[in-house]
Structure formats: structure tokens, C-alpha cells
Design an enzyme around this catalytic site. Sequence first.
Site, PDB file in Angstrom:
ATOM      1  N   ASP A 118      45.346 -39.563  17.659  1.00 22.69           N
ATOM      2  CA  ASP A 118      44.782 -38.501  18.510  1.00 22.69           C
ATOM      3  C   ASP A 118      43.664 -39.051  19.396  1.00 22.69           C
ATOM      4  O   ASP A 118      42.599 -38.450  19.522  1.00 22.69           O
ATOM      5  CB  ASP A 118      44.265 -37.359  17.630  1.00 22.69           C
TER       6      ASP A 118
ATOM      7  N   GLU B 171      33.358 -28.085  17.474  1.00 17.10           N
ATOM      8  CA  GLU B 171      34.347 -27.439  16.609  1.00 17.10           C
ATOM      9  C   GLU B 171      35.714 -27.705  17.205  1.00 17.10           C
ATOM     10  O   GLU B 171      35.941 -27.482  18.391  1.00 17.10           O
ATOM     11  CB  GLU B 171      34.107 -25.938  16.499  1.00 17.10           C
TER      12      GLU B 171
END
Length: 326
Positions: free
Chosen positions: A145, A21
Site C-alpha cells: 500500500d 485516521e
Amino acid sequence: MEKDGLCRADQQYECVAEIGEGAYGKVFKARDLKNGGRFVALKRVRVQTGEEGMPLSTIREVAVLRHLETFEHPNVVRLFDVCTVSRTDRETKLTLVFEHVDQDLTTYLDKVPEPGVPTETIKDMMFQLLRGLDFLHSHRVVHRDLKPQNILVTSSGQIKLADFGLARIYSFQMALTSVVVTLWYRAPEVLLQSSYATPVDLWSVGCIFAEMFRRKPLFRGSSDVDQLGKILDVIGLPGEEDWPRDVALPRQAFHSKSAQPIEKFVTDIDELGKDLLLKCLTFNPAKRISAYSALSHPYFQDLERCKENLDSHLPPSQNTSELNTA
């Protein structure tokens, strides 16, 4: 299949476990019931919708990802499908179905016994990482990223880039979460909120290259300014000509510092490796090495993979004109 060509995730995939997550939402390990029960990774993302349905930007981003998938590049994670889970007037829940790889680079580095990753393994992994990145950049896809958590490592040592080109798809989900995206691999121009392009990924590659030797991050800042300060502590304060002009934070906000020897922070790296690392960790993005150039760096000259034809996995340059440049 629905009329928009997207499958229904709940009809084809059976979730086995939640495996992650982050800022972009939850990731599940699941079985593909229509393909022999193979394991896949489901990434669930909420996309804001309006009267016209799903935003054009999201449709375009998904189209780019599907186009990249047609090349089946060995160093890019496979995207098997894009599904809808449910829809309301305000949002659509998308499920991106990727190939499942058991470990990422963070897990790999944690498991490596002393004295650490062999130098030849680092070289091989770096070459694969750059090859995957060059493929993305040749299609004008900026990762944005890149970090050890989204570099996957197969059991045979194959490197696969994940979570690339998804910034617009994820933008709505990011606004709904309090999860902090790590700053440790971000380029100076991103920290300064300047304009940026493909060179941001090479900065991240430099940070990851150093971490393969160190087995811990090179720059561990707690805020944008703190991160920038930690970077300048190592590479020194750049000249006025290299400081971006379109930023609010002036060069004068930082104390004048000279660059420190990089081997002080990255031991066991040889001279050619040091040269490549410094070319990645160059403050001015215009002077930073590209992924394409890095593949030809002398550091890789004794690597057997370099004898392969690099162009065998690269798309023709003329095919990139229609792709997303964001």
C-alpha cells in the site's frame, strides 16, 4: 511489561493529538514518558483473538517488524515498541509505537512553492525511496500500500517508509471500517485480483515518481475497472501474452489503445528519468524493474549518494529464509 513481552501503552505514552485516521485505525501523536518525553506516533489496531489468544499470523508479522528494526535502516521508519491497550475474549487492541515524523510526502508536495520540486531533490528522494524498498524486499516484505501518505519526509529531507508489512495485522480492523483505501497507486495485477509479489511496490513507486513532478496523482480512478482504464489510456493495452491468465476480467473488455508519450503527462522529466519511470510503470510485473536494479539505473549516476556503498544497509541474503514471505 506483561507476560507476552508487550508493554502497556497507557502506562508509558501520553497522547497529545490525533494526527490521522485511515482504513487501519487512528494515529496519535504522543509523548514517551519513559524516554525524555520524546514524540512518537501511536497506531492503534484491533486484532481478533480466539481461544488460543492472538493469531499466530499476527505474532509472526510483529516478529518480522521487530527483526527489521534491529537494522535501523535510515529509510525505514523506526518501530520503538508494540503494546497492548486492552483485551477481551474476542479482540486485543495493539498499539504500534513508531518514531514521529512531522510530515508525509503529500504534505511536502502541497507546501512546495512554484515551480515545484527541484529535479535534483526528486532524484535524491527517489533514490532514498528505492533504497528503503530494496531493504524491505530483501527481507521478503511487500509493502502492498505504498503511497505519498505513508512516505515520511523529515525536516532534513530524509525519506522514511511507513506502514509496511502490516497487512495481516490490519486485516481485522479493515473489515470494521468504511474508509476507502485509495486505488491510485495500485498495480494492474492488484486491480485485476491476480497473484502479486514485490513488483506491486515498484508500480506504486512509478506513480509516486510521476507525482513528484506533477504534484498531483498520475492515475485517479474511481473504481478498480476505472483505475485500470485510466492506466491503459496512458501506457496502452498490453499484448495478450502480458495479460494475467488467472483473472476474471478479459483483455477484450478494454478497447485497443497505443501508449502515449509519458512526457505528455510528466513534464520536466529528462530522458533517463523517463526511462526509469516507464520501467516502473510496466504492465507485466515479471518485466517490471526491481528496486535493487533501479538503484543502479543511469538516472542516478550523477547523484552523490550513489557513490556510497549500497550494501552497507542491506542484510545478508541468507538471513531472509526464515522471514515471512506473505
